[in-house]
Write an enzyme that holds these catalytic residues in place. Structure first.
Site, PDB file in Angstrom:
ATOM      1  N   ASP A  86     104.698  37.524  29.380  1.00  0.00           N
ATOM      2  CA  ASP A  86     103.661  36.523  29.117  1.00  0.00           C
ATOM      3  C   ASP A  86     103.553  36.293  27.617  1.00  0.00           C
ATOM      4  OD1 ASP A  86     102.750  39.103  28.881  1.00  0.00           O
ATOM      5  OD2 ASP A  86     101.113  38.900  30.294  1.00  0.00           O
TER       6      ASP A  86
ATOM      7  N   CYS B 299      96.330  41.648  23.761  1.00  0.00           N
ATOM      8  CA  CYS B 299      96.673  42.172  25.084  1.00  0.00           C
ATOM      9  C   CYS B 299      98.161  42.523  25.122  1.00  0.00           C
ATOM     10  CB  CYS B 299      96.309  41.167  26.176  1.00  0.00           C
ATOM     11  SG  CYS B 299      96.098  41.949  27.791  1.00  0.00           S
TER      12      CYS B 299
ATOM     13  N   HIS C  13     100.880  40.784  24.321  1.00  0.00           N
ATOM     14  CA  HIS C  13     101.919  39.818  24.716  1.00  0.00           C
ATOM     15  C   HIS C  13     102.973  39.649  23.616  1.00  0.00           C
ATOM     16  CE1 HIS C  13      98.988  37.867  27.881  1.00  0.00           C
ATOM     17  NE2 HIS C  13      98.984  39.188  27.906  1.00  0.00           N
TER      18      HIS C  13
ATOM     19  N   GLU D  58      96.313  34.851  30.369  1.00  0.00           N
ATOM     20  CA  GLU D  58      94.879  35.174  30.226  1.00  0.00           C
ATOM     21  C   GLU D  58      94.011  34.085  30.857  1.00  0.00           C
ATOM     22  OE1 GLU D  58      93.858  37.982  29.247  1.00  0.00           O
ATOM     23  OE2 GLU D  58      95.511  38.823  28.094  1.00  0.00           O
TER      24      GLU D  58
ATOM     25  N   HIS E  24     103.456  45.986  31.190  1.00  0.00           N
ATOM     26  CA  HIS E  24     102.260  45.707  30.390  1.00  0.00           C
ATOM     27  C   HIS E  24     102.009  46.896  29.479  1.00  0.00           C
ATOM     28  CE1 HIS E  24      98.494  44.268  29.007  1.00  0.00           C
ATOM     29  NE2 HIS E  24      98.627  43.181  29.739  1.00  0.00           N
TER      30      HIS E  24
ATOM     31  N   HIS F  39      92.219  43.957  24.715  1.00  0.00           N
ATOM     32  CA  HIS F  39      91.150  42.985  24.447  1.00  0.00           C
ATOM     33  C   HIS F  39      90.190  43.482  23.353  1.00  0.00           C
ATOM     34  CE1 HIS F  39      91.633  40.684  28.519  1.00  0.00           C
ATOM     35  NE2 HIS F  39      92.779  41.079  28.017  1.00  0.00           N
TER      36      HIS F  39
HETATM   37  C1  LIG Z   1      96.044  42.686  31.680  1.00  0.00           C
HETATM   38  C2  LIG Z   1      94.839  41.874  31.450  1.00  0.00           C
HETATM   39  O1  LIG Z   1      94.007  42.220  30.628  1.00  0.00           O
HETATM   40  N1  LIG Z   1      94.727  40.751  32.158  1.00  0.00           N
HETATM   41  C3  LIG Z   1      93.564  39.904  32.140  1.00  0.00           C
HETATM   42  C4  LIG Z   1      93.754  38.763  33.091  1.00  0.00           C
HETATM   43  C5  LIG Z   1      92.626  37.751  33.028  1.00  0.00           C
HETATM   44  C6  LIG Z   1      92.390  37.013  34.297  1.00  0.00           C
HETATM   45  C7  LIG Z   1      91.287  35.982  34.211  1.00  0.00           C
HETATM   46  N2  LIG Z   1      91.265  35.218  33.003  1.00  0.00           N
HETATM   47  C8  LIG Z   1      89.940  36.679  34.414  1.00  0.00           C
HETATM   48  O2  LIG Z   1      89.241  36.944  33.431  1.00  0.00           O
HETATM   49  O3  LIG Z   1      89.570  36.910  35.554  1.00  0.00           O
HETATM   50  C9  LIG Z   1      92.333  40.723  32.525  1.00  0.00           C
HETATM   51  O4  LIG Z   1      91.245  40.401  32.016  1.00  0.00           O
HETATM   52  O5  LIG Z   1      92.431  41.686  33.309  1.00  0.00           O
END
Ligand SMILES: CC(=O)N[C@@H](CCC[C@H](N)C(=O)O)C(=O)O
Length: 375
Positions: free
Chosen positions: A72, A98, A100, A132, A158, A351
């Site tokens: 990603d 994150c 990427h 994201e 990841h 994050h």
């Molecule tokens: C690995 C990771 O941190 N992925 C994100 C994916 C976000 C999905 C979507 N935008 C949401 O907030 O539901 C995560 O926050 O887990």
């Protein structure tokens, strides 16, 4: 020039780290990746762009099978606070928080090897935008290049800040949760701060709603199941002495099963109705992007685990599932494969504005994936 070596990979990661872009805005990132890919011998490579993403097909010696590898490419709206002096984000307010930048660099490293060393089977590299949100996996999966080169097996990784470098963690079956974004808008009647009886205060209404939403996991989800409702944003009002006529709540829902996701959404809708009646306002709900779970195929994952167990440079952990989300789950819904966590040892997590993954993990990951593809 041969495949990208460790020092070049680190430089690539740092370059990418400086240009984080949000979902479907990854214009500079795409240009950068295309430039790097164009430096590789093109004997086996066919490159096709898809919106801000890229497909790279590598022709193998035996075209009866195709292995898919996905990275990603989007960043997050975070103001970076790392200790990096020389390669902090040049896009103020955006950050690769994150990993990427790592994911892309590792994919480029593996691709650079295969460009010089024709693989046994065909490979399809997928540089995917908008993980994201709002989600790039599903439309890429449905796109013409993907259908033409459809892989028989999928792989992705990841970064995992909590594990030391050298660690790979995965498991058979559920790895990541079902997710749904949550956007709630409350509209009422604003007014003068001194005349509350003439208005419907949406700051108060939204505060009640946020508190009530917390009861869903505590009181409606079976404690032996699991769910998460996180509200990441609450906005309302314009000035301290004006009663707000609008408020916005934004969050995310995570569950282990589709049924629990449906149940949570039903409860949210009931609570919203209650607040509408109680505060005489109008509330709309938008579930935004929904991702299906990441479910690792048994056979492919067991085979990967056997490979990783034998590899001296890898410390394999069979981990628990996590409530993170990943639209890579859509690839695994259709094609057997797996995702794994790659240890990058950062004091601060995903994050977090201070995330500093250790770059030694990059060449290690490249070498491991090359070995796996050759195994
Ligand atoms: C690995 C990771 O941190 N992925 C994100 C994916 C976000 C999905 C979507 N935008 C949401 O907030 O539901 C995560 O926050 O887990």
């Amino acid at each position: 020039m041969l495949m990208f070596q460790a020092d070049e990979l680190i430089k690539i990661r740092r370059d990418l780290h400086q240009i984080p872009e949000l979902g479907y805005e990854e214009v500079k990132t795409q240009r950068y990746l295309l430039k790097k890919i164009a430096k590789l011998p093109n004997q086996y490579l066919t490159v096709e762009t898809w919106r801000t993403g890229i497909f790279v097909h590598v022709t193998g010696r035996d075209a009866t099978r195709t292995l898919g590898y996905r990275a990603d490419i989007d960043g997050l709206p975070i103001l970076e606070q790392t200790s990096y002096e020389e390669f902090q984000s040049l896009h103020k307010g955006a950050m690769h928080a994150c990993g990427h930048d790592f994911h892309m660099t590792i994919a480029l490293g593996v691709l650079s090897y295969l460009a010089y060393n024709q693989p046994k089977y065909n490979c399809l590299f997928i540089f995917q935008p908008a993980e994201e949100g709002p989600g790039g996996a599903k439309p890429m999966l449905e796109s013409a290049p993907f259908r033409r080169w459809k892989p028989d097996q999928m792989l992705a990784l990841h970064i995992a800040p909590e594990y030391p470098v050298g660690t790979i963690a995965t498991k058979v079956g559920l790895l990541f949760a079902n997710t749904s974004e949550l956007f709630i808008t409350l509209k009422g009647k604003g007014g003068h701060a001194a005349y509350p009886h003439t208005a419907n205060d949406m700051v108060v209404a939204s505060s009640h709603l946020v508190t009530q939403l917390q009861t869903i996991v505590a009181r409606n989800v079976n404690p032996l199941d699991a769910g998460v409702i996180t509200i990441g944003v609450i906005k309302g009002g314009t000035k301290q002495n004006i009663i707000a006529d609008t408020a916005v709540i934004e969050g995310t829902i995570r569950t282990r099963s589709i049924e629990t996701m449906k149940k949570i959404k039903k409860r949210i809708e009931s609570l919203v109705q209650g607040v509408e009646v109680g505060f005489e306002c109008t509330i709309t709900i938008d579930y935004g992007a929904n991702y299906c779970q990441v479910y690792n195929d048994k056979e492919v994952t067991e085979d990967f685990i056997r490979f990783a167990e034998k590899k001296e440079s890898v410390h394999l952990i069979i981990c628990d599932e996590a409530m993170t989300g990943e639209d890579f789950g859509y690839f695994l819904e259709e094609i057997p494969g797996l995702m794994f966590w790659l240890g990058v040892d950062s004091q601060y997590g995903l994050h977090d504005a201070r995330l500093e993954p250790k770059e030694e993990a990059i060449p290690l990951a490249v070498e491991t994936i090359i070995d796996y593809l050759n195994s």
